[in-house]
Design a protein around this motif. Structure first.
Motif, PDB file in Angstrom:
ATOM      1  N   PRO A  41       0.821  -1.214   0.000  1.00  0.00           N
ATOM      2  CA  PRO A  41       0.000   0.000   0.000  1.00  0.00           C
ATOM      3  C   PRO A  41       0.853   1.260   0.000  1.00  0.00           C
ATOM      4  N   GLY A  42       0.325   2.324  -0.581  1.00  0.00           N
ATOM      5  CA  GLY A  42       1.074   3.573  -0.650  1.00  0.00           C
ATOM      6  C   GLY A  42       2.075   3.613  -1.783  1.00  0.00           C
ATOM      7  N   ASP A  43       1.892   2.741  -2.808  1.00  0.00           N
ATOM      8  CA  ASP A  43       2.782   2.703  -3.979  1.00  0.00           C
ATOM      9  C   ASP A  43       4.222   2.362  -3.608  1.00  0.00           C
ATOM     10  N   VAL A  44       4.402   1.600  -2.548  1.00  0.00           N
ATOM     11  CA  VAL A  44       5.723   1.133  -2.157  1.00  0.00           C
ATOM     12  C   VAL A  44       6.006  -0.190  -2.872  1.00  0.00           C
ATOM     13  N   VAL A  45       7.160  -0.289  -3.518  1.00  0.00           N
ATOM     14  CA  VAL A  45       7.522  -1.484  -4.277  1.00  0.00           C
ATOM     15  C   VAL A  45       8.870  -2.001  -3.788  1.00  0.00           C
ATOM     16  N   ARG A  46       8.942  -3.307  -3.583  1.00  0.00           N
ATOM     17  CA  ARG A  46      10.200  -3.953  -3.232  1.00  0.00           C
ATOM     18  C   ARG A  46      10.406  -5.129  -4.182  1.00  0.00           C
ATOM     19  N   THR A  47      11.645  -5.353  -4.587  1.00  0.00           N
ATOM     20  CA  THR A  47      11.967  -6.483  -5.452  1.00  0.00           C
ATOM     21  C   THR A  47      13.028  -7.344  -4.788  1.00  0.00           C
ATOM     22  N   GLY A  48      13.004  -8.632  -5.118  1.00  0.00           N
ATOM     23  CA  GLY A  48      13.990  -9.549  -4.563  1.00  0.00           C
ATOM     24  C   GLY A  48      13.595 -10.987  -4.838  1.00  0.00           C
ATOM     25  N   ARG A  49      14.252 -11.901  -4.155  1.00  0.00           N
ATOM     26  CA  ARG A  49      13.984 -13.334  -4.331  1.00  0.00           C
ATOM     27  C   ARG A  49      13.121 -13.834  -3.181  1.00  0.00           C
TER      28      ARG A  49
END
Length: 292
Positions: free
Chosen positions: A246-254
């Motif tokens: 929520p809040g346009d927070v993006v995380r990337t990873g495995r």
């Protein structure tokens, strides 16, 4: 508005046969089973009946669901008799609330089991409980909780849980609710809804009983067996993912693993991130489609 199945509609579910197999036989896993011709939402109806004293392990199926509901308030519908739409009422009794978060995941595993057994497809799971075939969503799950009066004279309320499932059986490409969905017919699987309903309900009974046994065998935490079986069926584990919060927070990873609380543990450049299903808008593959 009542849904007219039309002359070309698939045949209705055989409620009597399903009851004989799942309610009336020796060691049958359910206490009741009813097929409704039309309902707004099987989950909402099961929740209503729970408040009126409906028994543990009651099953509601519907030929047409006018106001199907999913996660994050999403709604959907499909033509009559093109899906298996079912809700199961569970009165968990002594099961600790610490295990409730695993129920949607265990339910997803059961749907995957049932479709593999009867559907003739290679189904997999996208965390937490989307069921996929060839990367397309073939089933959705919604778990809800309410409280109901306890038996006796005490003013005590106990939890009741409802798990609802919608499985796309004979939907055509044009009838799918979203472009990334699929159906058993489109995936080359069985289109016999009685076979699918029976297999899925048998798998649900088995997995839900495993879940209940965790209270007795694992100290109010998920068992190693269920964790391992869920992880083996989940195509998200080991994949590169994009987590949208929520809040346009993006995380990337495995996606490294699923932890004891049912959270997805993602290894990011900034360290490990543990996300719960209720805190996530989407988990998507970093590139391409999920494995089927």
């Amino acid at each position: 508005m009542h849904a007219d199945p039309g002359p070309e509609s698939p045949r209705p579910l055989d409620a009597d046969a399903l009851r004989r197999e799942l309610v009336e036989g020796p060691g049958a896993p359910y206490t009741s089973l009813e097929v409704l011709e039309e309902v707004g939402s099987t989950n909402a109806e099961a929740m209503r009946r729970a408040g009126l004293g409906a028994a543990d392990r009651g099953v509601l199926l519907a030929e047409y669901q006018a106001s199907g509901r999913g996660r994050l308030g999403r709604t959907w519908t499909a033509p009559p008799r093109t899906q298996v739409v079912v809700s199961v009422l569970l009165r968990p009794g002594a099961v600790s609330p610490t295990l409730f978060g695993w129920l949607p995941l265990v339910t997803g595993l059961a749907i995957r089991d049932g479709l593999v057994a009867a559907g003739g497809v290679d189904a997999t799971l996208k965390w937490p409980n989307d069921v996929l075939v060839d990367g397309g969503k073939i089933a959705g799950i919604l778990s809800e909780m309410t409280t109901v009066p306890a038996e006796g004279d005490f003013e005590l309320r106990l939890p009741a849980l409802v798990v609802g499932v919608g499985i796309n059986v004979t939907l055509t490409r044009e009838q799918l609710p979203v472009p990334h969905a699929t159906s058993l017919a489109l995936s080359g699987g069985t289109t016999d809804r009685d076979v699918v309903a029976r297999a899925v309900l048998e798998a649900l009974a088995h997995r839900h009983e495993q879940w209940r046994r965790c209270e007795r065998g694992s100290g109010s935490t998920i068992s190693d067996e269920l964790m391992a079986e869920y992880s083996a069926a989940c195509s998200t584990v080991g994949a590169e993912v994009r987590v949208e919060l929520p809040g346009d927070v993006v995380r990337t990873g495995r996606a490294a693993r699923v932890d004891r609380e049912g959270r997805l543990v993602v290894v990011t450049p900034d360290g490990e991130l543990s996300v719960a299903a209720g805190d996530v808008t989407h988990v998507r593959p970093a590139a391409g489609r999920w494995g089927g």
